[in-house]
Design an enzyme around this catalytic site. Structure first.
Site, PDB file in Angstrom:
ATOM      1  CG  HIS A 171       0.276 -23.501  25.194  1.00 36.15           C
ATOM      2  ND1 HIS A 171      -0.792 -24.015  24.435  1.00 36.15           N
ATOM      3  CD2 HIS A 171      -0.172 -23.377  26.526  1.00 36.15           C
ATOM      4  CE1 HIS A 171      -1.847 -24.004  25.054  1.00 36.15           C
ATOM      5  NE2 HIS A 171      -1.396 -23.590  26.320  1.00 36.15           N
ATOM      6  CG  ASP A 175      -5.680 -24.882  26.252  1.00 33.70           C
ATOM      7  OD1 ASP A 175      -6.242 -24.484  27.420  1.00 33.70           O
ATOM      8  OD2 ASP A 175      -4.990 -23.934  25.769  1.00 33.70           O
TER       9      ASP A 175
END
Length: 463
Positions: free
Chosen positions: A279, A330
């Site tokens: 991220h 994810d």
């Protein structure tokens, strides 16, 4: 899963590291590309690949079990819905999962990844224990289920067992929703060694599977734990960590240490090319430059980051600093390579109110640039060598030549057409380590896997 004999393949056009080439003949042996020759002639016994051939990609960030809840959190129950309210639902789902459930979910997930053009998955694995937090008789039980799912589907896995010990910065006591995740340093190292034995022992002849080191986040581990683990384990393995995903996390880190998360990691531990910072959404300029100059990889998950309202990664500035990045799915609200790449580019356009944001001097075609960056960053983060080049693992995909955009486009426009103009799946065939795992859009075990997955969804989400 090993190709012990040589097999020739022929493609009318294929994407090589130097660009598109025509009449490409390549030979595969032992799961690797033994020879590759553009401007060749098809030979007897060659397998003819019936469309443009591309390398497959590594999906550098996956939480397999979260696939079962994809789509059910899109209900407004709180005027301030955020990542943190989504996490509450995820914790409820976690409490119901058995090892068999996880294998079923992961098997179908990995089949769907293969169909999407991913041939390696970085599995960020933190669901370790039974309900209540009790260890299984085999402490690596859940990790073994993920390896079996990878074997069954045919995907390569970079298994990333996670150290998760605390609920907040400074070693805070874990909460009830986290008990299935928790390890001490000693029990984590034992888990890691069990995973290493499974990959380097039982699967030592399999070129698909890798192992890495993983810390859930700076919230979940202490400096001493990071240092102990890094000192104790193989110093060539990739290292993954969630970082700076949410503004609250950044503020909590500042309150705790006086430093921002990436700043703290860079100053206190040090970054290098082994690190994948997942991220890394909220960076100041010094942090951005620290990641880029260290040759770490930013692990970007654009569809999940958008789904959770995380924010927009500063990709234009990061690329200007020569930063490396790859993509992951994810939480698996999307399993589309092109949607991840397109979402990344479009987020930059929306923020900057300009077009064509991610490119470089050597490549001004946006789709080509995005694909190449994702290939290189995924390779580094997952410790693999994908790409149609001599000595690399023989992973590749074939696009459907019956589609007008694929059939009619010149090579220079092909990736732009695929990434920006096509919403349907155009990946017809997929090969991993020389073995065909997707044939004419289908997987051998797809029907039975889908039935099993349907039953798990009903059990976990609706009973």
């Amino acid at each position: 899963m090993q190709n012990s004999y040589r097999q020739g393949y022929f493609a009318k056009r294929a994407l090589l590291p130097q660009g598109w080439a025509h009449n490409v003949r390549f030979t595969i042996q032992n799961g690797l590309i033994y020879d590759i020759a553009p401007d060749s002639k098809e030979q007897n016994q060659d397998v003819l690949l019936s469309g443009p051939v591309l390398p497959t990609l590594a999906n550098l960030h996956s939480h397999a079990f979260q696939r079962v809840m994809a789509g059910v959190a899109e209900v407004s129950l709180n005027p301030s819905d955020s990542f943190w309210s989504w996490r509450d639902l995820m914790y409820k789902v976690v409490q119901k999962l058995t090892p068999n459930d996880v294998q079923v979910i992961a098997t179908q997930l990995y089949i769907d990844m293969l169909k999407a053009g991913y041939s390696q998955v970085g599995e960020f694995h933190y669901l370790h224990h039974g309900v209540g937090g009790n260890a299984y008789q085999q402490p690596a039980e859940m990790a073994m289920q993920l390896l079996q799912a990878a074997d069954q589907s045919g995907i390569g896995i970079t298994l990333l067992p996670v150290l998760y010990s605390h609920s907040g910065f400074g070693g805070q006591i874990p909460n009830a929703g986290q008990v299935r995740f928790i390890h001490s340093c000693d029990s984590y190292l034992a888990l890691h060694h069990a995973c290493e034995k499974a990959i380097s022992g039982d699967r030592s002849n399999d070129v698909r599977h890798k192992l890495g080191i993983c810390f859930h986040s700076l919230r979940a581990v202490t400096k001493e734990q990071i240092e102990t683990v890094l000192e104790s384990l193989n110093k060539s393995m990739p290292i993954h960590i969630h970082i700076a995903e949410q503004q609250k996390e950044v503020q909590d880190c500042l309150n705790w240490s006086g430093l921002r998360p990436v700043q703290w990691l860079h100053n206190e531990i040090g970054l290098d090319e082994r690190w994948c910072l997942v991220h890394a959404t909220h960076l100041d300029n010094s942090e951005l430059n620290a990641i880029a100059s260290s040759n770490s990889v930013a692990g970007l998950c654009p569809t999940t980051e958008a789904n959770l309202g995380d924010g927009i990664f500063p990709a234009v500035a990061y690329e200007n600093a020569k930063g490396r990045w790859g993509i992951g799915s994810d939480s698996h609200v999307s399993l589309s390579v092109i949607e991840e790449l397109r979402s990344l580019e479009y987020s930059q356009r929306l923020r900057d109110q300009q077009r064509n944001r991610l490119h470089c001097a050597a490549q001004n075609h946006i789709g080509d640039h995005l694909f190449q960056q994702a290939l290189l960053g995924g390779n580094q983060a997952c410790d693999v060598s994908l790409g149609l080049a001599l000595g690399n693992r023989a992973d590749f995909m074939v696009l459907d030549s019956k589609h007008p955009f694929i059939d009619a486009s010149e090579s220079k426009d092909l990736l732009n057409r695929w990434v920006f103009a096509c919403n349907e799946n155009l990946i017809k065939d997929v090969f991993v380590a020389g073995q065909q795992v997707i044939c004419d859009f289908k997987h051998e075990y797809e029907e039975s896997s889908q039935k099993a997955f349907t039953q798990v969804i009903k059990k976990i989400m609706y009973k």
